[in-house]
Design a protein around this motif. Structure first.
Motif, PDB file in Angstrom:
ATOM      1  N   UNK A 320       0.822  -1.206   0.000  1.00 28.85           N
ATOM      2  CA  UNK A 320       0.000   0.000   0.000  1.00 28.85           C
ATOM      3  C   UNK A 320       0.860   1.261   0.000  1.00 28.85           C
ATOM      4  N   UNK A 321       1.982   1.254   0.729  1.00 32.44           N
ATOM      5  CA  UNK A 321       2.869   2.423   0.810  1.00 32.44           C
ATOM      6  C   UNK A 321       4.227   1.921   1.254  1.00 32.44           C
ATOM      7  N   UNK A 322       5.255   2.754   0.944  1.00 31.33           N
ATOM      8  CA  UNK A 322       6.613   2.352   1.322  1.00 31.33           C
ATOM      9  C   UNK A 322       7.439   3.593   1.576  1.00 31.33           C
ATOM     10  N   UNK A 323       8.300   3.519   2.594  1.00 32.56           N
ATOM     11  CA  UNK A 323       9.195   4.599   2.934  1.00 32.56           C
ATOM     12  C   UNK A 323      10.586   4.068   3.204  1.00 32.56           C
ATOM     13  N   UNK A 324      11.422   4.917   3.832  1.00 32.70           N
ATOM     14  CA  UNK A 324      12.790   4.509   4.126  1.00 32.70           C
ATOM     15  C   UNK A 324      12.790   3.575   5.324  1.00 32.70           C
ATOM     16  N   UNK A 325      13.051   2.310   5.081  1.00 33.56           N
ATOM     17  CA  UNK A 325      13.108   1.332   6.154  1.00 33.56           C
ATOM     18  C   UNK A 325      11.759   0.851   6.629  1.00 33.56           C
ATOM     19  N   UNK A 326      10.671   1.121   5.921  1.00 35.72           N
ATOM     20  CA  UNK A 326       9.368   0.643   6.343  1.00 35.72           C
ATOM     21  C   UNK A 326       8.476   0.483   5.127  1.00 35.72           C
ATOM     22  N   UNK A 327       7.420  -0.294   5.295  1.00 39.22           N
ATOM     23  CA  UNK A 327       6.445  -0.532   4.239  1.00 39.22           C
ATOM     24  C   UNK A 327       5.113  -0.847   4.878  1.00 39.22           C
ATOM     25  N   UNK A 328       4.018  -0.456   4.168  1.00 34.84           N
ATOM     26  CA  UNK A 328       2.657  -0.699   4.635  1.00 34.84           C
ATOM     27  C   UNK A 328       1.985  -1.622   3.633  1.00 34.84           C
ATOM     28  N   UNK A 329       1.487  -2.749   4.142  1.00 31.10           N
ATOM     29  CA  UNK A 329       0.768  -3.716   3.328  1.00 31.10           C
ATOM     30  C   UNK A 329      -0.688  -3.716   3.740  1.00 31.10           C
ATOM     31  N   UNK A 330      -1.569  -4.086   2.817  1.00 31.70           N
ATOM     32  CA  UNK A 330      -3.001  -4.091   3.105  1.00 31.70           C
ATOM     33  C   UNK A 330      -3.632  -5.315   2.487  1.00 31.70           C
ATOM     34  N   UNK A 331      -4.713  -5.743   3.161  1.00 29.60           N
ATOM     35  CA  UNK A 331      -5.544  -6.827   2.658  1.00 29.60           C
ATOM     36  C   UNK A 331      -6.930  -6.607   3.238  1.00 29.60           C
ATOM     37  N   UNK A 332      -7.804  -6.020   2.404  1.00 32.28           N
ATOM     38  CA  UNK A 332      -9.100  -5.626   2.899  1.00 32.28           C
ATOM     39  C   UNK A 332      -8.954  -4.456   3.856  1.00 32.28           C
ATOM     40  N   UNK A 333      -9.547  -4.558   5.057  1.00 25.76           N
ATOM     41  CA  UNK A 333      -9.450  -3.493   6.064  1.00 25.76           C
ATOM     42  C   UNK A 333      -8.237  -3.635   6.969  1.00 25.76           C
ATOM     43  N   UNK A 334      -7.417  -4.666   6.760  1.00 20.54           N
ATOM     44  CA  UNK A 334      -6.258  -4.913   7.623  1.00 20.54           C
ATOM     45  C   UNK A 334      -5.048  -4.171   7.085  1.00 20.54           C
ATOM     46  N   UNK A 335      -4.300  -3.534   7.961  1.00 23.40           N
ATOM     47  CA  UNK A 335      -3.058  -2.835   7.618  1.00 23.40           C
ATOM     48  C   UNK A 335      -1.915  -3.506   8.371  1.00 23.40           C
ATOM     49  N   UNK A 336      -0.874  -3.828   7.638  1.00 26.53           N
ATOM     50  CA  UNK A 336       0.307  -4.472   8.210  1.00 26.53           C
ATOM     51  C   UNK A 336       1.506  -3.597   7.929  1.00 26.53           C
ATOM     52  N   UNK A 337       2.183  -3.116   9.011  1.00 25.61           N
ATOM     53  CA  UNK A 337       3.349  -2.239   8.892  1.00 25.61           C
ATOM     54  C   UNK A 337       4.590  -3.055   9.179  1.00 25.61           C
ATOM     55  N   UNK A 338       5.524  -3.043   8.234  1.00 30.01           N
ATOM     56  CA  UNK A 338       6.820  -3.713   8.405  1.00 30.01           C
ATOM     57  C   UNK A 338       7.868  -2.638   8.599  1.00 30.01           C
ATOM     58  N   UNK A 339       8.600  -2.718   9.736  1.00 30.15           N
ATOM     59  CA  UNK A 339       9.633  -1.721  10.031  1.00 30.15           C
ATOM     60  C   UNK A 339      10.957  -2.449  10.210  1.00 30.15           C
ATOM     61  N   UNK A 340      11.957  -2.017   9.411  1.00 36.41           N
ATOM     62  CA  UNK A 340      13.253  -2.684   9.433  1.00 36.41           C
ATOM     63  C   UNK A 340      14.111  -2.123  10.562  1.00 36.41           C
ATOM     64  N   UNK A 341      14.666  -3.023  11.374  1.00 34.68           N
ATOM     65  CA  UNK A 341      15.588  -2.663  12.452  1.00 34.68           C
ATOM     66  C   UNK A 341      16.806  -3.557  12.350  1.00 34.68           C
ATOM     67  N   UNK A 342      17.898  -3.077  12.923  1.00 32.80           N
ATOM     68  CA  UNK A 342      19.138  -3.856  12.919  1.00 32.80           C
ATOM     69  C   UNK A 342      19.437  -4.325  14.329  1.00 32.80           C
TER      70      UNK A 342
END
Length: 414
Positions: A320-342
């Motif tokens: 759904x959206x993407x930034x520096x070190x993170x991305x937003x995924x969607x499936x219907x009304x659900x939002x899943x945020x992936x945040x990259x950490x080291x």
């Protein structure tokens, strides 16, 4: 008066010296066995210190001789010549402040038993005033005290003659004057400062004032103030009031005093009026109530963002959206945020678990298993209530997060 003497060695010092000497002997023998002269020297030094503690006496303690005034004393024994005496003394020694001290004498002769108010010779240590010793050898017995009182002259035998001798003195010079010289009924002498010694002034005739209300003031036959011309001012006549002002002067009627009349008959409300009063106007439609929560979002910490994006795309999520070190995924009304950490710590499946609801859990399980996803367990019932039961099939993502496919089923369908 001060005197001194060698202080005895305390038993505690002897005990410490004995223990230290034993340890020093062991260290010396241990050093000889190890052929280490440094350890032997240390043991010898400790041995010398132990011998000094056990044998060397302290310096002489300085004592001061004074008096101890007996404030209280225990009762003497009746069947023995010596007894244990508890004394409360007020110590008075030269160079020391007075202080009260309670001492216990284990062996006091009954013949010298102290009495209240008696002054006993004592010896007090200058460096530590807690050390007090009563010099019983210098205390006279009761028989010696009685014999000393009996040897006094007759004029000193009792307290009364002694007091008369101490108080008596020569007669004053005015003792021979007559008592008439000491009268106090003489008038006081005039005070030139406070009293006026001049002759009193001659009396003057009183001043007479004649005055009438509204008339002239006459002082000793002379007119002082002429009468004011004209008559006294009259009170102003109030102006007429308007009917509007007089309307507010009426006394308000208490509603309680008003007679109760039967109310006028009113027509009952119609059904339309009741509906409008309860449900509002017919043309208004009720606004849609806003729910407190519109959706649920999940944030997962991942170590490789591209790898996690490929994995969750294979599960059916869309980016759904993407930034520096993170991305937003969607499936219907659900939002899943992936945040990259080291350097993230390992994930515990007991703390993080993502549930993905599907319509057909068995079909989704077969599809993902065919694409290479390794499941922890196949679809099964994990929770059951009175109306619904939950089926789930669990697996893990590349970072170790617990993920499960879930499907809600009614007990009737099951």
């Amino acid at each position: 008066m001060a005197n001194g003497g060698n202080r005895p060695i305390a038993p505690v010092r002897k005990l410490i010296g004995a223990v230290l000497g034993t340890v020093a002997t062991f260290i010396v023998l241990f050093g000889l066995g190890m052929t280490s002269w440094a350890i032997v020297a240390l043991g010898i030094a400790l041995l010398v210190l132990a011998i000094a503690l056990a044998t060397v006496r302290g310096g002489g303690r300085t004592w001061v001789v004074g008096l101890g005034h007996v404030h209280s004393a225990s009762e003497p024994p009746t069947q023995y010549a010596f007894g244990r005496c508890e004394l409360q003394l007020v110590i008075d020694a030269p160079g020391l402040p007075p202080r009260s001290k309670k001492i216990i004498e284990p062996r006091v002769p009954v013949a010298k038993w102290p009495s209240l108010g008696q002054a006993l010779p004592v010896r007090v240590a200058l460096d530590d005033q807690r050390h007090i010793r009563v010099l019983w050898d210098e205390v006279p017995t009761h028989a010696e005290t009685a014999a000393a009182v009996a040897d006094l002259p007759p004029e000193y035998a009792g307290p009364d003659p002694v007091e008369e001798v101490l108080i008596a003195q020569e007669a004053p010079p005015w003792a021979d004057r007559p008592e008439e010289d000491f009268r106090d009924d003489f008038p006081p002498a005039p005070d030139p400062v406070l009293d006026d010694v001049t002759a009193p002034p001659e009396p003057r005739e009183p001043v007479v004032v004649h005055q009438r209300p509204g008339g002239p003031v006459v002082l000793e036959g002379q007119l002082v103030e002429p009468a004011a011309s004209g008559s006294l001012p009259r009170r102003a006549t109030p102006a007429p009031r308007t009917p509007a002002d007089e309307r507010f002067d009426t006394v308000p009627v208490d509603p309680i005093d008003v007679p109760l009349d039967e109310p006028a008959a009113e027509a009952p409300p119609t059904p339309e009026e009741l509906d409008e009063a309860i449900f509002g106007p017919a043309g208004d439609e009720p606004a849609e109530l806003a729910t407190p929560i519109s959706g649920v979002g999940i944030t997962l910490l991942v170590t490789d963002l591209d790898r996690s994006l490929d994995f969750y795309r294979s599960l059916g999520f869309e980016e759904f959206d993407r930034g520096t070190g993170n991305a937003v995924l969607s499936s219907g009304a659900t939002r899943l945020v992936l945040r990259q950490v080291s350097g993230a710590a390992p994930i515990s499946r007991r703390l993080v678990h993502v549930n993905l609801e599907v319509d057909d859990i068995q079909a989704a399980y077969e599809r993902l298993r065919g694409s290479g996803v390794r499941f922890t367990y196949a679809p099964r019932v994990v929770n059951r209530g009175t109306k619904l039961e939950v089926w789930a099939a669990a697996f893990r993502d590349p970072d170790g997060h617990g993920v499960a496919l879930t499907q809600w089923r009614t007990l009737a369908d099951a």
